[in-house]
Design an enzyme around this catalytic site. Sequence first.
Site, PDB file in Angstrom:
ATOM      1  N   LYS A 287       4.281  -6.756  -2.137  1.00 22.62           N
ATOM      2  CA  LYS A 287       3.128  -6.499  -2.994  1.00 22.62           C
ATOM      3  C   LYS A 287       3.365  -5.168  -3.698  1.00 22.62           C
ATOM      4  O   LYS A 287       3.605  -4.155  -3.043  1.00 22.62           O
ATOM      5  CB  LYS A 287       1.855  -6.437  -2.138  1.00 22.62           C
ATOM      6  CG  LYS A 287       0.548  -6.450  -2.915  1.00 22.62           C
ATOM      7  CD  LYS A 287       0.223  -7.850  -3.450  1.00 22.62           C
ATOM      8  CE  LYS A 287      -1.196  -7.902  -3.996  1.00 22.62           C
ATOM      9  NZ  LYS A 287      -2.206  -7.910  -2.904  1.00 22.62           N
ATOM     10  N   HIS A 288       3.307  -5.163  -5.015  1.00 24.99           N
ATOM     11  CA  HIS A 288       3.542  -3.958  -5.808  1.00 24.99           C
ATOM     12  C   HIS A 288       4.859  -3.286  -5.419  1.00 24.99           C
ATOM     13  O   HIS A 288       4.928  -2.067  -5.238  1.00 24.99           O
ATOM     14  CB  HIS A 288       2.373  -2.987  -5.669  1.00 24.99           C
ATOM     15  CG  HIS A 288       1.082  -3.534  -6.198  1.00 24.99           C
ATOM     16  ND1 HIS A 288       0.923  -3.923  -7.512  1.00 24.99           N
ATOM     17  CD2 HIS A 288      -0.100  -3.788  -5.597  1.00 24.99           C
ATOM     18  CE1 HIS A 288      -0.309  -4.368  -7.699  1.00 24.99           C
ATOM     19  NE2 HIS A 288      -0.946  -4.319  -6.540  1.00 24.99           N
ATOM     20  N   ASN A 430       7.644   8.428   0.359  1.00 25.76           N
ATOM     21  CA  ASN A 430       8.184   8.530   1.706  1.00 25.76           C
ATOM     22  C   ASN A 430       7.918   7.237   2.474  1.00 25.76           C
ATOM     23  O   ASN A 430       6.830   6.677   2.389  1.00 25.76           O
ATOM     24  CB  ASN A 430       7.546   9.691   2.452  1.00 25.76           C
ATOM     25  CG  ASN A 430       8.032  11.039   1.972  1.00 25.76           C
ATOM     26  OD1 ASN A 430       9.217  11.250   1.840  1.00 25.76           O
ATOM     27  ND2 ASN A 430       7.108  11.954   1.742  1.00 25.76           N
ATOM     28  N   HIS A 536      12.292   5.618  -5.410  1.00 26.94           N
ATOM     29  CA  HIS A 536      11.149   6.105  -6.172  1.00 26.94           C
ATOM     30  C   HIS A 536      10.729   5.103  -7.249  1.00 26.94           C
ATOM     31  O   HIS A 536      11.473   4.206  -7.577  1.00 26.94           O
ATOM     32  CB  HIS A 536      11.473   7.452  -6.826  1.00 26.94           C
ATOM     33  CG  HIS A 536      11.702   8.540  -5.824  1.00 26.94           C
ATOM     34  ND1 HIS A 536      12.965   8.925  -5.410  1.00 26.94           N
ATOM     35  CD2 HIS A 536      10.827   9.308  -5.118  1.00 26.94           C
ATOM     36  CE1 HIS A 536      12.852   9.894  -4.521  1.00 26.94           C
ATOM     37  NE2 HIS A 536      11.585  10.139  -4.309  1.00 26.94           N
TER      38      HIS A 536
END
Length: 536
Positions: A287-288, A430, A536
Amino acid sequence: MAVISKKIPAPDRVALRTALLSVSDKAGVVDLARALAEKGVRLLSTGGTHKALSDAGLDVTDVSEVTGFPEIMDGRVKTLHPTVHGGLLAIRDDAEHVEAMKAHGIGAIDLAVINLYPFEEVRAKGGDYPTTVENIDIGGPAMIRASAKNHAYVTIVTDPADYPALLEELADGSTSYAFRQRMAAKAYARTAAYDAAISNWFADALDIPMPRHRVLGGVLKEEMRYGENPHQKAGFYVTGENRPGVATATLLQGKQLSYNNINDTDAAFELVAEFLPENGPACAIIKHANPCGVATGRTLKEAYARALACDPVSAFGGIIALNTVLDGETAEEIVKLFTEVIIAPDADEKARAVIAGKPNLRLLVTGALPDPRVPGLSAKTVSGGLLVQSRDNGMVEDLELKVVTKRAPTAQELEDMKFAFKVAKHVKSNAVVYAKDGQTAGIGAGQMSRVDSARIAGLKAEEAAKAMGLAEPLTRGSAVASEAFLPFADGLLSAIAAGATAVIQPGGSMRDAEVIAAADEAGVAMVFTGMRHFRH
């Protein structure tokens, strides 16, 4: 910033009297040439294209008859001649150009239909160095660029998909300036992408990881309805890399994939590919672009159920990736929950029939899994620049794990550590991931503080336990992975509080000794990998 007008002195309509056809991809070229001939257009051609048109019974002139020079050097030299380029570049209403054409016997070429040697295809198939070099086109790009520059008078077509539009444009035997502009823009984009593929191949072949100039090219596969948000425009471009995944998959059913669907599906499939089918079925729910749950199982149905158990709430509306053929039983379980996309190497007939009952559910099959170890490039834009790096193809199985605590991990803890670290590689930083018995127990993603990631993962595990009716969260007795070093002991202590008994992390912090001491005091095992996986 100066404004450059896109209008230049040029006729709107230019009649086509002579066409040069020189194509590697001969799809549709005979029909196009026949339609041109019926409109009275003189046909010029080269090599294999000339043969194809002649064999079809068309009256076509070989370029060598126009240049007065034979095709030589195995076809390397055939169109690199002033008669050809003069015919493409001449400004038709410039007195000096017209005089030069008369003086040197140069005839105007009004249409160029050209596509290039299949360099990208040869590279994708792993052609050897000499074969790949031989498929670098020289004359084709030169003619395309010449024609595109002189689009005021010359029509350039580089894509067989544009043949119908050309014929429609030629209803009266001429092309409009607007059409010639569009074709010229497309032509330069094509040669740019072609040269990008060649330069990137050379960089790979010569082991030049960061060349002075880096260009990434792609072909528009589809225009999206919008981007990440409805006010953003977006398109899906494919690079030609022969890697199983969303770019090369076959959509068996369902509506068009959105920008976010494609991004999330890629993340899901790359993650599940970390788990080889020969080691058992595996499922990842995304998800995302972050995993909600990942698990292995004795069956694919069990792997899906175990992945769902990690975070059944977040899995709603997610992406499901499988490392083996989707079967009917698993499909029946999946359709009980609203899901956006399923991606797998294949799906059997029963599974396809089950999924068909959900017409909006996208089902993608890829034929294979991507190899996590294969090198490649990843890129993202920043303001005024492009960040390019090699693909993160590090694998925990290839690392020499270093036990840094007094207690070494048990065999089961070691397996759980490796599982958790594989997943953490695909979680936004993180990242903290708990795993137990081949199943994620809790995932903390994308937090500014690693402590918060550990706590969130623990809270997620508690919520999942309540939802599944478990007596305690799966983090009890689990292994925990951090994708980067633990800078302080507080993150470790949060993981221990959640129930972790073993820790895997890259190591390398100035306070490693403090973290190791805290692990020893708690009696937990810890290993260092020496490799981090920031994402990231």
